[in-house]
Design an enzyme around this catalytic site. Structure first.
Site, PDB file in Angstrom:
ATOM      1  N   HIS B  69       0.829  -1.205   0.000  1.00 33.69           N
ATOM      2  CA  HIS B  69       0.000   0.000   0.000  1.00 33.69           C
ATOM      3  C   HIS B  69       0.867   1.261   0.000  1.00 33.69           C
ATOM      4  O   HIS B  69       0.583   2.240  -0.702  1.00 33.69           O
ATOM      5  CB  HIS B  69      -0.915  -0.050   1.235  1.00 33.69           C
ATOM      6  CG  HIS B  69      -1.680   1.209   1.479  1.00 33.69           C
ATOM      7  ND1 HIS B  69      -1.300   2.126   2.427  1.00 33.69           N
ATOM      8  CD2 HIS B  69      -2.802   1.709   0.892  1.00 33.69           C
ATOM      9  CE1 HIS B  69      -2.162   3.138   2.419  1.00 33.69           C
ATOM     10  NE2 HIS B  69      -3.081   2.905   1.507  1.00 33.69           N
ATOM     11  N   GLU B  72       2.202   1.856  -3.385  1.00 32.85           N
ATOM     12  CA  GLU B  72       1.158   2.425  -4.253  1.00 32.85           C
ATOM     13  C   GLU B  72       1.121   3.954  -4.098  1.00 32.85           C
ATOM     14  O   GLU B  72       1.111   4.704  -5.079  1.00 32.85           O
ATOM     15  CB  GLU B  72      -0.202   1.819  -3.868  1.00 32.85           C
ATOM     16  CG  GLU B  72      -1.389   2.439  -4.561  1.00 32.85           C
ATOM     17  CD  GLU B  72      -2.538   2.711  -3.596  1.00 32.85           C
ATOM     18  OE1 GLU B  72      -2.962   3.868  -3.490  1.00 32.85           O
ATOM     19  OE2 GLU B  72      -3.002   1.747  -2.930  1.00 32.85           O
ATOM     20  N   HIS B  73       1.142   4.420  -2.839  1.00 37.03           N
ATOM     21  CA  HIS B  73       1.130   5.877  -2.607  1.00 37.03           C
ATOM     22  C   HIS B  73       2.337   6.536  -3.273  1.00 37.03           C
ATOM     23  O   HIS B  73       2.214   7.559  -3.934  1.00 37.03           O
ATOM     24  CB  HIS B  73       1.198   6.159  -1.099  1.00 37.03           C
ATOM     25  CG  HIS B  73      -0.140   6.270  -0.453  1.00 37.03           C
ATOM     26  ND1 HIS B  73      -0.550   7.399   0.202  1.00 37.03           N
ATOM     27  CD2 HIS B  73      -1.168   5.394  -0.360  1.00 37.03           C
ATOM     28  CE1 HIS B  73      -1.784   7.206   0.683  1.00 37.03           C
ATOM     29  NE2 HIS B  73      -2.162   5.990   0.360  1.00 37.03           N
ATOM     30  N   GLU B 144      -4.379   7.881   7.364  1.00 42.80           N
ATOM     31  CA  GLU B 144      -5.296   6.932   6.721  1.00 42.80           C
ATOM     32  C   GLU B 144      -5.571   5.766   7.683  1.00 42.80           C
ATOM     33  O   GLU B 144      -6.720   5.325   7.837  1.00 42.80           O
ATOM     34  CB  GLU B 144      -4.675   6.420   5.416  1.00 42.80           C
ATOM     35  CG  GLU B 144      -5.653   5.658   4.558  1.00 42.80           C
ATOM     36  CD  GLU B 144      -5.059   5.223   3.211  1.00 42.80           C
ATOM     37  OE1 GLU B 144      -3.931   5.651   2.877  1.00 42.80           O
ATOM     38  OE2 GLU B 144      -5.728   4.452   2.504  1.00 42.80           O
TER      39      GLU B 144
END
Lengths: 427, 427
Positions: B69, B72-73, B144
């Site tokens: 994740h 991905e950012h 997040e």
């Protein structure tokens, strides 16, 4: 190719048909708009719950669901939404286009019939000499409504928006919770909700929108006949007033056991122009390259989300964010600063053009699905302000830098609402 | 390059499958008449892929949780600009997501499809990480994680997975933890990138009114051929039994929420679609809205319309789940387990099965209606190793009641389940 037809059926009922052979599903939507008041909010919400999954022909959830299954998993949904100072009970049904039926059934007509059965022919019983919804079913649905209102706290972003709405729109219909307060719901009786149901059918402004692959003459006639069979009275006239700005900005903090704080900043303006309000809101915080996203999130790493939205007819611009408790002040100051920069025209022409491009490209997608097409026209016709997506794009493209600055300069801070943790020192 | 048309006679639909010389699988579904074009560039790399090796590595390596994740950012940041700024010039709306078993980069547009595709193919193949930019992201991702910590739906689900699995990384939040993301650095990101973002491990899926030749020509130009490194990703050995049969947490909510999951043997990619359908049908027959048990639970107020079921399945995990709101989750569990026992002995009714199957088929047809759902279907097909996106439709057409009953016996072990409950904080 899209074909659009519109009929005024009379008695405040409009019927719009949009067909396009590319669609594989058909959607029928019946929307009933009424005045939103503190006295009727909970009862009207209860009506939406009562008519969602039974009707006289299929009086239990089991029978009703079985019927939907026979119609290839047809969806029948009911909800309640806010439109300016009004509320709208939205009932809808969707099904696969008839040509996909495994045994050649006329699924669409039967689905439309089922939807109108829910809406106009619910299960009833006599209660103390008055017509009412069946008591047992009513008590279950009433509890569900109470649980539903109570569950607003589950999703903290929406909970913060709901709480801030009460401050932003104090003494206005838009400030009344959509489904009313828990105490209102607790006090409801079956007869009272049935009366509210009859009143909505009698007086609501009704918009019917059909979007699909095609519509058979039988289906069209059925929809018209069922709509016109409803007994009607004086029809509600929808009006939304611009929200007055407070003499002094109001600051409020609520505390809960939360890991992340939520902040909602509200500005007010008397400019309600479609193009300018949409372009400004997107430029400020509506895209992943907007001023707020770039500064508050990407540059300063203060939050995961910080976005702006507009309630155009009310003249309210909202900026909501999810932030670490200790960063509330820093985020608030940066948001204020970005709004000032917008007022002073301190944004590039490139940003303005990119924002317009994104918005107008998105509008081209409206006609791609029955759902988005129906949504577009329902809102337009309910609000008595009908423009096509193409006309909306033209309005956005015509927005100038000066108009954006003028819009930003017209914004007056109305309120700042913070939902924060019990341990946080912020007030 | 090899190219084939995959066609389905039942629906009359087709798409093109290309195995590109670079090693990438490309899937294109043309939908004439739609304005929206949707593209996804995905890799078989999700939160569970924390232990792996390629032909270049002497041994397996284990990396911190949440790194897929995080990567991905960071991939959205080029050396000289931000990817969102590039998309802004074409009017496309870009995004990405990381799940348990995949990471996908996507965009939706109406105009400028080819320039947007060039951006997608370019940035995903061009990593740029520095210690400074990696450190900066910790704030945003930390926010997040905090946001999801406040989400009871998310927590009730992850608490369930923590109860079911002892070792499988599926039990860890996709974004990792504040502690695990603190261990991530540029070197680790590059390591993971070059392991999983090998075109042999990826797929490009496109749907919309597009020109196939134009797409392939851009692919020829921009795809960088790479050697197949024979990637092996392993999950730790997992006991057959659940870790904890009960998990509980308190939250700022009004009505208790629950998830009940049955630990079930994972299946190979070849069997995944069919086993998932069988399991979905079991859930529908056991406690779908047409079942006697649903009526009993609903009428007694033990569940409300928030009740749902799903089959959570992927590479190395398989869990049928029932969830919703209930003031007595233990009673719901008790009744569900009793019903499972009864149905294992007595079986289901044939006509109810046929209705459930029709319902399921209708939902799959509805999924063929829009470029976004079609492209998602394609990437899902490819990343789970399936060769045909129509296999779910065909499987629904071919499953029998006996198959479903057999699945119930195999996958709903009432002695091997976990109940996860979120209760309101006691005031």
């Amino acid at each position: 190719m899209i074909e659009k037809r519109r009929k005024e059926l009379g008695n405040g009922i409009g019927f719009t048909i949009l067909t396009d052979p590319k669609h594989k599903t058909n959607t029928i939507s019946v929307n009933l708009m009424s005045r939103h008041t503190a006295e009727t909010a909970a009862a009207n919400a209860a009506v939406a719950f009562m008519i969602e999954d039974t009707c006289r022909k299929y009086p239990t959830v089991t029978e009703f669901s079985k019927r939907k299954g026979e119609l290839y998993g047809a969806g029948v949904t009911t909800g309640i939404v806010r439109l300016g100072d009004s509320s709208v009970i939205c009932t809808g049904a969707n099904c696969i286009a008839d040509k996909y039926a495994l045994n050649g059934e006329d699924i669409t007509c039967q689905t439309a019939e089922l939807l109108f059965d829910c809406l106009t022919d619910p299960v009833t019983e006599e209660n103390c000499g008055e017509a009412a919804f069946p008591e047992k079913q009513f008590l279950l649905k009433k509890q569900e409504l109470i649980d539903n209102i109570s569950a607003d706290i589950n999703e903290k972003r929406n909970f913060a928006l709901k709480n801030s709405g009460k401050i932003i729109y104090r003494n206005e219909p838009a400030g009344i919770p959509l489904k009313g307060e828990i105490s209102d719901a607790e006090a409801l009786t079956s007869a009272q909700v049935y009366k509210a149901y009859k009143e909505i059918l009698r007086t609501a402004k009704i918009e019917i929108v059909y979007v699909g692959n095609e519509i058979s003459p039988e289906c069209e006639a059925l929809i018209e006949k069922r709509a016109l069979s409803v007994e009607r009275g004086d029809v509600y006239e929808h009006k939304t007033a611009v929200s007055p700005v407070k003499a002094e900005p109001e600051y409020k903090t609520d505390r809960l056991e939360v890991a992340q704080s939520k902040m909602v900043i509200a500005y007010k303006t008397d400019i309600t122009d479609y193009g300018v309000s949409r372009v400004f809101t997107a430029l400020l915080g509506g895209t992943a390259f907007s001023m707020l996203f770039k500064s508050v999130r990407e540059k300063l790493s203060l939050c995961y989300y910080c976005s702006s939205s507009v309630n155009r007819k009310k003249g309210v611009v909202l900026i909501d964010s999810g932030i670490e408790n200790e960063n509330i002040e820093a985020a608030r100051n940066e948001i204020f600063r970005q709004v000032e920069l917008a007022k002073n025209g301190e944004f590039t022409d490139e940003l303005l053009e990119k924002t317009k491009l994104l918005l107008t490209c998105a509008l081209k997608a409206v006609h791609d699905s029955p759902h988005s097409t129906a949504d577009w026209y329902i809102n337009q016709y309910l609000a008595n302000e009908v423009i096509t997506p193409e006309e909306a794009a033209e309005k956005m493209n015509a927005v100038t830098r000066e108009q954006i600055c003028e819009y930003a300069a017209s914004l007056k801070l109305d309120s700042v609402y913070v939902l924060t943790g019990k341990e946080s020192g912020n007030d | 390059m090899t190219k084939e048309i995959i066609r389905n006679d039942r629906t009359g639909e087709e798409y093109t499958r290309v195995l590109h010389d670079s090693g990438l699988e490309i899937l294109i579904w043309k939908t004439p008449g739609h304005s929206v074009k949707h593209a996804l560039f995905g890799t078989r790399y999700g939160s569970v892929n924390t232990t792996f090796k390629t032909s270049d590595d002497p041994d397996f390596v284990t990396v911190p949780n949440g790194i897929a994740h995080y990567l991905e950012h960071k991939l959205f940041e080029n050396e000289d600009c931000d990817v969102f700024d590039l998309y802004a010039q074409t009017g496309a709306s870009g995004n990405a997501y990381t799940s348990f078993d995949r990471t996908c980069y996507l965009f939706t547009c109406t105009d400028n499809f080819i320039p947007s595709l060039r951006i997608l193919l370019d940035f995903v193949q061009k990593p740029y990480f520095t210690e400074e930019t990696v450190r900066k992201e910790q704030g945003i991702i930390g926010q997040e994680i905090r946001m999801y910590d406040d989400n009871p739906d998310w927590r009730v689900f992850f608490n369930l997975l923590e109860g079911i699995y002892h070792e499988n990384p599926v039990r860890i939040d996709i974004a990792g933890t504040q502690e695990s993301i603190a261990q991530i650095n540029a070197e680790l990101l590059y390591r993971c990138y070059y392991t999983f973002y090998n075109l042999h491990n990826m797929c490009l899926a496109i749907a919309g009114d597009v020109d196939e030749d134009e797409i392939l020509s851009v692919c020829d130009e921009l795809l960088k051929p790479c050697e197949n490194k024979e990637l092996i990703s392993v999950v730790p050995e997992e006991p057959d039994t659940v870790k904890d049969s009960y998990k509980e947490q308190s939250f700022e909510i009004a009505v208790p929420m629950f998830n009940l999951g049955f630990k079930s043997k994972p299946v190979s990619n070849d069997e995944l679609a069919r086993e998932t359908i069988l399991c979905d049908l079991c859930e529908e027959l056991l406690v779908g809205e047409t079942s006697p048990l649903y009526k009993e639970l609903y009428d007694s107020g033990l569940i409300n319309s928030a009740f749902y079921s799903e089959t959570f399945a992927g590479n190395g995990y398989f869990v049928p789940i029932f969830g919703g709101e209930s003031r007595e989750p233990e009673k719901v569990k008790e009744r569900l387990c009793e019903e499972i026992g009864k149905r294992i002995t007595e079986g289901f009714d044939e006509s109810t099965f046929e209705t459930a199957r029709k319902h399921y088929y209708g939902a799959l047809i509805k999924g063929l209606g829009h470029p976004e759902s079609l492209a998602s279907k394609l990437i899902n097909t490819a990343l789970t190793g399936s060769k045909n996106a129509f296999e779910t439709i065909e499987a629904v057409a071919s499953v029998t009641l006996a198959d479903v009953t057999d699945c119930l016996k195999r996958r709903f072990d009432t002695e091997n389940c976990t109940l996860s409950v979120i209760r309101p904080i006691e005031k």
